[in-house]
Design an enzyme around this catalytic site. Structure first.
Site, PDB file in Angstrom:
ATOM      1  N   ILE A 358      36.312-120.816 -20.627  1.00  0.00           N
ATOM      2  CA  ILE A 358      37.320-120.936 -21.695  1.00  0.00           C
ATOM      3  C   ILE A 358      38.035-122.285 -21.680  1.00  0.00           C
ATOM      4  CG2 ILE A 358      37.735-118.462 -21.909  1.00  0.00           C
ATOM      5  CD1 ILE A 358      40.226-118.814 -20.169  1.00  0.00           C
ATOM      6  N   GLY A 361      39.825-128.921 -16.908  1.00  0.00           N
ATOM      7  CA  GLY A 361      40.730-130.066 -16.780  1.00  0.00           C
ATOM      8  C   GLY A 361      40.486-130.784 -15.470  1.00  0.00           C
ATOM      9  N   GLY A 362      41.556-131.445 -14.964  1.00  0.00           N
ATOM     10  CA  GLY A 362      41.420-132.222 -13.743  1.00  0.00           C
ATOM     11  C   GLY A 362      41.083-131.392 -12.525  1.00  0.00           C
ATOM     12  N   GLY A 364      39.157-128.465 -12.600  1.00  0.00           N
ATOM     13  CA  GLY A 364      37.810-127.925 -12.695  1.00  0.00           C
ATOM     14  C   GLY A 364      37.694-127.034 -13.918  1.00  0.00           C
ATOM     15  N   ASP A 478      53.629-132.702 -14.934  1.00  0.00           N
ATOM     16  CA  ASP A 478      52.627-132.696 -16.001  1.00  0.00           C
ATOM     17  C   ASP A 478      53.046-131.737 -17.123  1.00  0.00           C
ATOM     18  OD1 ASP A 478      50.348-133.622 -17.217  1.00  0.00           O
ATOM     19  OD2 ASP A 478      49.000-132.230 -16.204  1.00  0.00           O
TER      20      ASP A 478
END
Length: 659
Positions: A358, A361-362, A364, A478
């Site tokens: 689905i 990102g950084g 995995g 973040d």
């Protein structure tokens, strides 16, 4: 010799007359002597008066160098200690209270270690049972922090190699906090020295704790301290000193060689201090007093790396600190530990099948799955670490620690985790609507819903930044709409803590120096430029999110059409007085003027380039709630006005009809 000239500092305030020290120790009577070092160097404990106006009489340690000096403990070593201990303050390095340099006497006065020295517990002079596994871990973490400071964090880019890390040079305060002392053999490294550079010095040290590469090649590096600390770690684990006869039977260098051999043959568990283990079942053991095998495995693994025979195979103290904190984390979270088997996770995600993928990102790839939950099934999300995407074990354990320790209704809930062989997976609750970035231009997301989402995220940040019930605060690093997840009822939760940092609330400074990370378009420009991270860096990123929600466009969409990211776009519009032009056209008519003004004012403050002028999360939360009150109150008023008007009209018609 003028000692002020020798060390390059004005140390007049630290000078203590020799007569005061002689009076306190009855002229260095044996009744006050607690330690005899080699070559005539000794340590005394006494009540010393007059040296400190705030504490006119205090118990201190008095370290007396040989009056005539010696090859190992002379004037050079004495001046080195004064320079190091007067040059900086660290909670895990002994505090210098004063010194005496009169006639032939060289004396240091340092803070007392009310619980003695680590060596006393390992050498069975004191009851080892009071050193629980948790206390042993914390002692190691304290020493590791001190070495990390000496190696990497001193002012003016100074670096220091201690060269004499062993259990006699680690003191324990009233809370069993550990502190390094005895810096007599320490050396300064040149500023900006590269990690692969070394100093070449004549060998000095203790065979059992000395870096073998230094002893053979006279090559001193920071990794030389790492080796000595590794030996201390094994002493703490095994409850015996490095030169205990049981180890000398196998090797003349003692514990380090035996530990390396036992690690390779997987028999190291046999060496663990009996105080830490109890026999159960088929000669297996469990650590008592709250520790567990994950904690033990993490500790042993990093200790083994520290005592590697060559310097290039040893970790830095930065890595050692992280691994030891991970071991303590496992120990503290032994109860209610939601660890899951890889087999169960594979079953839930159909072996990480592409049909269940689905996102990513950084960290995995992310998979949706169905997990057996008692008699039913619950939907979960599995985030599988893949170091090729940029993040690694550090981020995995940072997020795991935060989600286990910082639980809040507006923070994503951790269901479980897996840490097996090469697989690391985090399991979260499933939020059906996904991430907020998908709905920025969705007209079904009304202004009231948008305000409630903003309030939910502000509540999460207020909890994380305030350290509610904790001795630390979390900086997310973040904040972005992609990391804000939504339930079916639009309730928002903050997610993705892989880049987050935990820092002490009580630390003297309110910033962390770190390499800037995060997502371009959201990152605080001051953090990006200077590397100085504060909680206000999160506030800036949240300000970007607030305006994305108001504009109905992402910072990336604005960059694509305007040539710059959202903060500059907003700044230009506000300076031109075109506040209304930033509002999402499809919701503009819904917004009450007072609600819009309140929202825009607080959001704009969040983007201030001066971090001191950015609002605290509590203020942001308060203003967002006020914006919601203005919005809801107006609609309630209009609804009441409409109902009253309808009622009057109905009554009028009834009266006319009756008349």
């Amino acid at each position: 010799m003028d000692i002020n000239y020798s060390v390059g500092k004005n140390l007049e305030h630290l000078k203590i007359p020799l007569t005061h020290i002689q009076s306190a120790t009855h002229d260095f009577s044996n009744q006050y002597r607690i330690v005899n070092f080699s070559a005539g160097c000794a340590l005394y404990r006494a009540e010393l008066e007059h040296y400190d106006k705030e504490n006119p009489s205090s118990t201190v340690l008095i370290k007396r160098y040989p009056p005539s000096g010696s090859k190992s403990y002379g004037e050079k070593e004495f001046l080195t200690e004064i320079e190091i201990l007067s040059g900086g303050v660290h909670p895990n390095i002994v505090t210098l209270l004063g010194f005496c340099f009169e006639e032939s006497e060289m004396i240091l006065v340092i803070e007392d270690f009310s619980n003695g020295f680590l060596i006393e517990y390992l050498g069975n002079l004191k009851d080892k049972r009071i050193l629980t596994w948790e206390k042993r871990l914390k002692i190691c973490i304290d020493v590791a922090h001190a070495l990390k400071y000496l190696h990497y964090e001193m002012e003016d880019q100074k670096m220091i190699i201690h060269r004499d890390i062993w259990s006699y040079n680690i003191g324990l305060d009233e809370n069993f906090g550990a502190k390094i002392f005895n810096f007599w053999w320490a050396v300064f490294l040149p500023p900006n020295q590269e990690d692969d550079e070394a100093l070449y010095l004549n060998w000095i040290g203790r065979t059992s704790h000395t870096d073998p590469e230094y002893e053979k090649k006279l090559k001193v590096k920071r990794e030389s301290d790492v080796y000595g600390f590794g030996v201390v770690m094994f002493e703490i684990l095994c409850g015996r000193l490095a030169l205990d006869p049981i180890y000398l039977m196998e090797s003349d260098i003692g514990l380090a060689h035996v530990a390396r051999r036992s690690f390779s043959t997987r028999s190291l568990e046999e060496m663990i201090d009996p105080q830490l283990k109890e026999e159960i079942g088929e000669n297996k053991f469990v650590l008592n007093r709250g520790s567990n095998k994950d904690s033990l495995h993490t500790f042993i693994s990093i200790a083994h790396l520290c005592v590697a025979e060559t310097q290039d195979r040893r970790p830095t103290m930065k890595i050692v600190v992280k691994e030891l904190e991970k071991a303590l984390f496992f120990q503290n979270n032994n109860k209610d530990n939601p660890k899951m088997s890889l087999e169960d996770i594979k079953r839930a995600t159909q072996n990480f099948h592409d049909d269940n993928f689905i996102g990513g990102g950084g960290f995995g790839k992310v998979y949706k799955g169905n997990l057996q939950d008692g008699d039913g099934i619950k939907t979960i999300v599995a985030k599988r670490l893949d170091t090729r995407f940029g993040q690694g074990e550090q981020q995995f354990f940072s997020e795991l620690q935060i989600l286990l320790e910082y639980k809040h209704e507006n923070v994503i809930r951790l269901v479980g985790y897996c840490d097996e062989t090469d697989e690391k997976v985090l399991i979260y609750e499933y939020l059906s609507k996904g991430s907020l970035d998908r709905y920025l231009n969705d007209t079904s997301l009304t202004w009231v819903k948008r305000l409630n989402i903003c309030i939910d995220v502000a509540r999460a940040l207020d909890f994380l930044h305030g350290g509610v019930g904790k001795q630390a605060k979390v900086i997310h690093r973040d904040i972005k709409t992609e990391n804000i997840l939504l339930k079916n009822d639009w309730k928002a939760k903050l997610a993705d803590f892989g880049l987050s940092l935990i820092c002490s609330i009580n630390q003297e400074t309110d910033y962390i120096i770190d390499h800037a990370c995060g997502t371009r378009g959201y990152v605080d420009p001051l953090y990006r430029q200077s590397g100085f991270l504060t909680i206000e860096s999160d506030i800036y990123s949240f300000g970007v999110v607030l305006f994305e929600i108001l504009c109905g466009r992402s910072t990336f969409a604005i960059h694509k059409h305007e040539g710059h990211y959202l903060p500059d776009f907003i700044k230009n519009k506000f300076e031109e007085g075109k506040h209304a032009e930033v509002v999402f056209e499809q919701i503009k008519e819904q917004i009450v003027p007072q609600s819009l003004t309140t929202f825009q004012e607080i959001a704009y403050q969040c983007l201030h380039l001066d971090r001191e002028k950015r609002p605290a999360t509590k203020k942001v939360l308060m203003q967002l709630k006020k914006a919601l009150v203005f919005q809801v109150s107006y609609h309630r008023f209009m609804k009441a006005k409409f109902l009253l008007s309808a009622l009057i009209q109905t009554m009028t018609l009834t009266f006319v009809h009756q008349w």
